[in-house]
Design a protein around this motif. Sequence first.
Motif, PDB file in Angstrom:
ATOM      1  N   SER A   1       0.830  -1.195  -0.070  1.00 44.45           N
ATOM      2  CA  SER A   1      -0.050  -0.015   0.167  1.00 44.45           C
ATOM      3  C   SER A   1       0.787   1.109  -0.071  1.00 44.45           C
ATOM      4  CB  SER A   1      -0.734   0.078   1.270  1.00 44.45           C
ATOM      5  OG  SER A   1      -1.635   1.195   1.331  1.00 44.45           O
TER       6      SER A   1
ATOM      7  N   SER B   1       2.541   1.773  -3.702  1.00 47.82           N
ATOM      8  CA  SER B   1       1.696   1.792  -4.595  1.00 47.82           C
ATOM      9  C   SER B   1       1.797   3.035  -5.318  1.00 47.82           C
ATOM     10  CB  SER B   1       0.212   1.532  -4.219  1.00 47.82           C
ATOM     11  OG  SER B   1      -0.174   2.352  -3.161  1.00 47.82           O
TER      12      SER B   1
ATOM     13  N   LEU C   1       2.135  -5.478  -7.086  1.00 48.01           N
ATOM     14  CA  LEU C   1       2.674  -4.019  -7.191  1.00 48.01           C
ATOM     15  C   LEU C   1       3.838  -4.188  -8.288  1.00 48.01           C
ATOM     16  CD1 LEU C   1       3.902  -1.575  -5.507  1.00 48.01           C
ATOM     17  CD2 LEU C   1       5.658  -3.006  -4.468  1.00 48.01           C
TER      18      LEU C   1
ATOM     19  N   ASN D   1       4.452  -1.231 -11.058  1.00 42.95           N
ATOM     20  CA  ASN D   1       5.567  -0.130 -10.512  1.00 42.95           C
ATOM     21  C   ASN D   1       6.446  -0.200 -11.603  1.00 42.95           C
ATOM     22  OD1 ASN D   1       8.507   0.049  -9.353  1.00 42.95           O
ATOM     23  ND2 ASN D   1       6.998   0.749  -7.603  1.00 42.95           N
TER      24      ASN D   1
END
Length: 580
Positions: A63, A66, A92, A96
């Motif tokens: 989180s 992110s 992720l 990313n």
Amino acid sequence: MLKSMIARRILRKKEKTCSGEPLKTQKEIDLLLDRVAKNDPGLKVLSLECQMLGERGAKALVSALSENYHVSELRVRHNGFGPNGSRLVSRLLCSNSTIRKVDLCHNKIGNEGLGFIMDALTKNQVVEYVDLRQNEIDDKGAQTAVAALESTSPLATFDLRLNNISDGSKKSIDKALKKNCVEHQIQKLRNNDQSLTGLRVSFGDIPFENEARLAEAIGANETLKVIYLDLTAGDLGPGRISKLMSSSLSRNRSLRVVHFSQRGRFSRRGPEGYTQENIVALSLMLEKSTTIKEVYITGDPIGCCGAEALAHMLIHNNSISQLDLRANEINDEGAMALARSLHPNNSLSKLVLSDNKIGPAGAQAFAKVLSFNNTLSEIDLSWNNIQAEGATAIFNALEKDPATNDIGEEGTNTGNTPISSSQLQVDKIMKSNSFSEPHLLSDKIKDESVVACMKSLRCDSALTKLILCNNNIGPSGAKAFAKLLSRNTTLSEIDLSCNNIKDIGAVAIFSALEKNSTVSSLCLSRNGISEESANIIMDFLSRKTAIKFIDLAGNHIFDIRALENLMGDVRVRTGYLEID
């Protein structure tokens, strides 16, 4: 959850993470994740090793990351993520675009977790390094990894050691990873990726079916500046080298620097004639190139046959300005061939031939070249065995008026404007050229050659750095050098370490330096200097001079406290300790 808490308490007792860092408290972890969430630009490496975060901690971590685009390395080993935690990390990685290194070692992700990670890597185009050691992965998971690696991605390091994977599966993963790396390189080359300015190519690691495609992509690329070519391969013969790379390098218009290596195979392995044929193939590549400026072929070694092939190349090539052939065992024969090639060559400005077993004959061949070649500005003959005879020939050649030198192929003067040479130059030669750094380390030139050297260095010389380490220079050579120092106005760095100038030579040099205003660095370590010179050197240090650094290590002199009181801004090294 209870197991995670117990494990965390056990780790707390150790008070250290796997990498030796102190374990973080929950408050410290929260503050760190807060920095991540706020996209702190100073946080490039996120390290939460051995914290036993578990699945819940993985969720908080993902989180925070992110919306982050500054963290490039994620270290979360030994956190008990399990398959579910790895699934969160994989989500992720799918989105990313900044994280390049991921360490998930010892997280018990198993085959299921590996599947999540591999699926993310097929979609991710930035991750280059993944560590999945000690994760309870077996051959079934390895098959998943092999299948995923067939897609093109930048992944270069994929560590699955210390899992339950058989040797056969390890080989399959290694082969798939190498193929993936090559495919990614080909794609970047074809797309002229602006980030790709340097490339390492090892033909021993490239699948056979990819070799021609890679060579073609290199030839058409417009962004590469530097390339390292390792031509080692079990079945690589001279024909394959020429076929794969000759046309490729000749077509490329962006390459400036090329490093060749073959792990000793140029002359120590292979069938008879292998050495000459392979280096001839390399020479033909270089002969056709019009853009390559620097070539490095070091420590293979290529021998005298290789040097002769490269000499032929230099006669026809007008673009290469630097050639580094250190540690190649070219001997006198190879040195003489290279020296002959410098007659017609007008582009080479730097030639490195250190550690090549060159003797007096090779040095004499270069001495004939030094007074007429108008482009060579640096030649490195260090760590050879040119001895006094070879060094004297070089220094004498530099001292002569070039107008009187008959060095043409048929015994007539070439009429070319003289330049510099083994980084030592004289009078008229130096006025129109700049030779800045002589390298004659460990060439056993002795005192008689030093005297000739000092005669060749006029006070208007452009020489700024002189290196004559380990050359058996004694007191008389040091005295000749001292005479030069008293009138030279360009030298700034002098290294006479590992000689034998003794107290007589040291006193002469320091006395001469009182009249010199340019020398800032002087190295006289290991020269047999004793306490008898102490008063002269102490007196020198008490005066204001241009000298900023003196190395006197390996001699038997000086009281450290007395030095501290006298040296002012001068740094003095008397042993392992350097005093400011």
